[in-house]
Design a protein around this motif. Structure first.
Motif, mmCIF file in Angstrom:
data_model
loop_
_atom_site.group_PDB
_atom_site.id
_atom_site.type_symbol
_atom_site.label_atom_id
_atom_site.label_comp_id
_atom_site.label_asym_id
_atom_site.label_seq_id
_atom_site.Cartn_x
_atom_site.Cartn_y
_atom_site.Cartn_z
ATOM 1 N N GLU A 33 0.733 -1.125 0.111
ATOM 2 C CA GLU A 33 -0.193 0.139 -0.385
ATOM 3 C C GLU A 33 0.817 1.128 0.041
ATOM 4 O O GLU A 33 0.316 2.432 -0.742
ATOM 5 C CB GLU A 33 -1.321 -0.195 1.521
ATOM 6 C CG GLU A 33 -2.419 -1.148 0.768
ATOM 7 C CD GLU A 33 -2.435 -1.333 2.105
ATOM 8 O OE1 GLU A 33 -2.664 -0.252 3.416
ATOM 9 O OE2 GLU A 33 -3.603 -1.966 2.409
ATOM 10 N N ARG A 36 2.656 1.595 -3.243
ATOM 11 C CA ARG A 36 1.858 1.788 -3.916
ATOM 12 C C ARG A 36 1.561 3.468 -4.343
ATOM 13 O O ARG A 36 1.072 4.546 -5.248
ATOM 14 C CB ARG A 36 0.158 1.277 -3.819
ATOM 15 C CG ARG A 36 0.237 0.265 -5.320
ATOM 16 C CD ARG A 36 -1.703 -0.241 -4.942
ATOM 17 N NE ARG A 36 -1.938 -0.693 -3.683
ATOM 18 C CZ ARG A 36 -1.606 -1.897 -3.605
ATOM 19 N NH1 ARG A 36 -0.628 -3.006 -3.969
ATOM 20 N NH2 ARG A 36 -1.672 -1.954 -1.958
ATOM 21 N N ALA A 37 1.733 4.310 -3.392
ATOM 22 C CA ALA A 37 0.836 5.538 -2.541
ATOM 23 C C ALA A 37 2.225 6.232 -2.634
ATOM 24 O O ALA A 37 1.649 7.139 -3.802
ATOM 25 C CB ALA A 37 0.803 5.728 -1.061
ATOM 26 N N HIS A 39 4.211 5.560 -5.791
ATOM 27 C CA HIS A 39 4.150 5.645 -6.941
ATOM 28 C C HIS A 39 3.142 6.825 -7.416
ATOM 29 O O HIS A 39 3.351 7.184 -8.503
ATOM 30 C CB HIS A 39 3.871 4.080 -7.318
ATOM 31 C CG HIS A 39 4.036 3.641 -8.993
ATOM 32 N ND1 HIS A 39 5.102 4.076 -9.528
ATOM 33 C CD2 HIS A 39 3.014 4.269 -9.804
ATOM 34 C CE1 HIS A 39 4.852 3.789 -10.864
ATOM 35 N NE2 HIS A 39 3.205 3.965 -11.010
ATOM 36 N N ALA A 40 2.150 6.810 -6.900
ATOM 37 C CA ALA A 40 0.881 7.498 -7.282
ATOM 38 C C ALA A 40 1.419 9.053 -6.725
ATOM 39 O O ALA A 40 0.902 10.335 -7.705
ATOM 40 C CB ALA A 40 -0.808 6.777 -6.376
ATOM 41 N N ALA A 41 2.083 9.353 -6.281
ATOM 42 C CA ALA A 41 2.243 11.000 -5.962
ATOM 43 C C ALA A 41 3.782 11.161 -6.848
ATOM 44 O O ALA A 41 4.645 11.916 -6.357
ATOM 45 C CB ALA A 41 3.198 10.709 -4.596
ATOM 46 N N GLY A 42 3.974 10.195 -7.361
ATOM 47 C CA GLY A 42 5.275 10.554 -8.414
ATOM 48 C C GLY A 42 6.972 9.968 -8.313
ATOM 49 O O GLY A 42 7.616 10.014 -8.907
#
Length: 52
Positions: A33, A36-37, A39-42
């Protein structure tokens, strides 16, 4: 230090293994988790490797 395997029942040993597996699974879920966070933040994998 354990001197003999006879100090614990088979059920107790199964309990230890079960708790270990549950804790391990929860830790892996939390790690995934968080990755993924990031990665989502760049963040890219190379960025994570650099700081770890």
């Amino acid at each position: 230090m354990l001197t003999s395997m006879g100090q614990f029942s088979e059920d107790e040993l199964h309990g230890v293994v079960s708790r270990y597996e549950a804790t391990r699974a929860a830790a892996l879920t939390e790690r995934d988790e968080q990755l993924r966070a990031f990665h989502a933040a760049g963040w890219r994998p190379v960025d994570l490797q650099r700081v770890s």
